[in-house]
Motif scaffolding. Structure first.
Motif, PDB file in Angstrom:
ATOM      1  N   GLY A 250       0.747  -1.017  -0.221  1.00  0.00           N
ATOM      2  CA  GLY A 250       0.052   0.191  -0.079  1.00  0.00           C
ATOM      3  C   GLY A 250       0.635   0.787   0.223  1.00  0.00           C
ATOM      4  N   SER A 251       2.137   1.110  -0.208  1.00  0.00           N
ATOM      5  CA  SER A 251       2.530   2.347  -0.038  1.00  0.00           C
ATOM      6  C   SER A 251       4.144   2.547  -1.756  1.00  0.00           C
ATOM      7  CB  SER A 251       4.080   1.794   0.962  1.00  0.00           C
ATOM      8  OG  SER A 251       4.988   3.425   0.842  1.00  0.00           O
ATOM      9  N   MET A 252       3.641   3.065  -2.235  1.00  0.00           N
ATOM     10  CA  MET A 252       4.683   3.428  -2.644  1.00  0.00           C
ATOM     11  C   MET A 252       5.651   4.278  -3.121  1.00  0.00           C
ATOM     12  SD  MET A 252       5.347   3.965  -6.416  1.00  0.00           S
ATOM     13  CE  MET A 252       3.681   4.171  -7.901  1.00  0.00           C
ATOM     14  N   SER A 253       5.975   4.632  -2.074  1.00  0.00           N
ATOM     15  CA  SER A 253       7.303   5.217  -1.101  1.00  0.00           C
ATOM     16  C   SER A 253       8.300   4.296  -1.080  1.00  0.00           C
ATOM     17  CB  SER A 253       7.563   6.602   0.064  1.00  0.00           C
ATOM     18  OG  SER A 253       6.439   7.504  -0.732  1.00  0.00           O
ATOM     19  N   GLY A 254       7.321   2.722  -0.639  1.00  0.00           N
ATOM     20  CA  GLY A 254       7.885   2.105   0.593  1.00  0.00           C
ATOM     21  C   GLY A 254       8.416   1.149  -0.546  1.00  0.00           C
TER      22      GLY A 254
END
Length: 324
Positions: A250-254
């Protein structure tokens, strides 16, 4: 005001990306970055696109797909045919690769996305293996020996594809369609009961993710000079899956950070083949033990910049007491 701040953040990110691209291009032209580091940068960029595209399917829509290497293979071989067999320009090959992978995503998505969980994972894994076997038995693209491809990828093309991929997926996620996909991830039965066409949105996310995986395949093919069916086995799908899971579902940055981190680890351990996979595996085990939610969990990196503002609380009076 919120829209204005979002616009400022968007254009600020674009400006930073352009500055970064110009600086790296200057270092490449000046010879400061040797071919080893340049190749590492290209590998990082390609993996970021793959991680972002799978993030949309798994992290946002919640569809457990492990067949991403199939779309990568379609993009790689279609682009190689466009440039090496038909003699068309590289930009045409990029678009054709993405379009071909999107069509493959549609063909495999419509019948299989009615499945859920492990059944969907098995179906997508089967698709990836079918693609590998198909290219393995086509003499036109070299069969098992592979196909030689010219090195046409450049840093501007790579960074442009990375930025476009992230911008499109982030904007899709923040749109009405993206919220529908998130609702499917959270509870598909409830989303269906609320009137959301779950199959439509799952197929849409699958097609968009497949398109950018195809673009990554074109970049991959024109960066490594040769493509072989063995490069697109099921282990490649698991490598891409690790980027998304390690970064945080759910995290693009991750996903982006995990792609950068694991590519760097893999690249700099290439000279130590005996211990490379051992160290790589230990990093993953340690991460799952001490940070099972991934590097970023469900947060984006921008949330850390808003932390200070949110900690200030509501309005204050003259004595700095919070007031209603």
């Amino acid at each position: 005001m919120k829209k204005l701040n979002n616009a400022k953040g968007f254009w600020g990110s674009i400006v930073l990306a352009v500055i970064f691209a110009v600086v790296v291009q200057f270092l490449i032209n000046g010879g400061t970055l040797n071919p080893f580091y340049v190749n590492a940068l290209f590998s990082i960029g390609i993996n970021i696109i793959l991680a972002a595209s799978l993030h949309l399917i798994i992290g946002i829509t919640g569809q457990f797909s492990i067949g991403h290497s199939g779309f990568l293979a379609v993009g790689a071989y279609v682009s190689a045919i466009i440039t090496m067999k038909l003699g068309l320009p590289f930009p045409v090959a990029l678009l054709a690769a993405g379009a071909a992978a999107a069509v493959a995503g549609l063909v495999i998505g419509v019948p299989t996305l009615r499945l859920r969980g492990d059944y969907l994972a098995i179906a997508t894994l089967g698709f990836a293996e079918i693609m590998r076997i198909v290219f393995l038995n086509i003499d036109y693209v070299g069969g098992a020996s592979g196909m030689t491809v010219s090195h046409l990828i450049t840093w501007p093309w790579l960074i442009a594809c990375v930025v476009i991929t992230i911008v499109v997926i982030v904007n899709f996620t923040n749109s009405t369609h993206g919220r529908a996909c998130i609702s499917i991830r959270e509870n598909e039965i409830a989303a269906d009961a609320m009137g959301i066409n779950t199959t439509y949105y799952k197929v849409m996310a699958f097609i968009i993710g497949a398109f950018f995986a195809g673009v990554a395949g074109a970049l991959h093919a024109h960066n490594f000079y040769i493509i072989q069916p063995t490069n697109f086995g099921f282990l490649k799908s698991f490598d891409i899956l690790i980027f998304v899971v390690l970064g945080g579902l759910g995290s693009m940055s991750g996903s982006v950070l995990a792609a950068i981190l694991l590519t760097i680890i893999s690249t700099f351990l290439a000279n130590y083949p005996e211990v490379r996979m051992v160290i790589y595996s230990l990093v993953l085990i340690a991460m799952m033990l001490f940070r099972p939610q991934g590097l970023m969990g469900t947060k984006e990196i921008t949330s850390f910049f808003k932390l200070g503002k949110s900690a200030q609380g509501g309005p204050h009076d003259a004595n700095k007491n919070t007031v209603a």
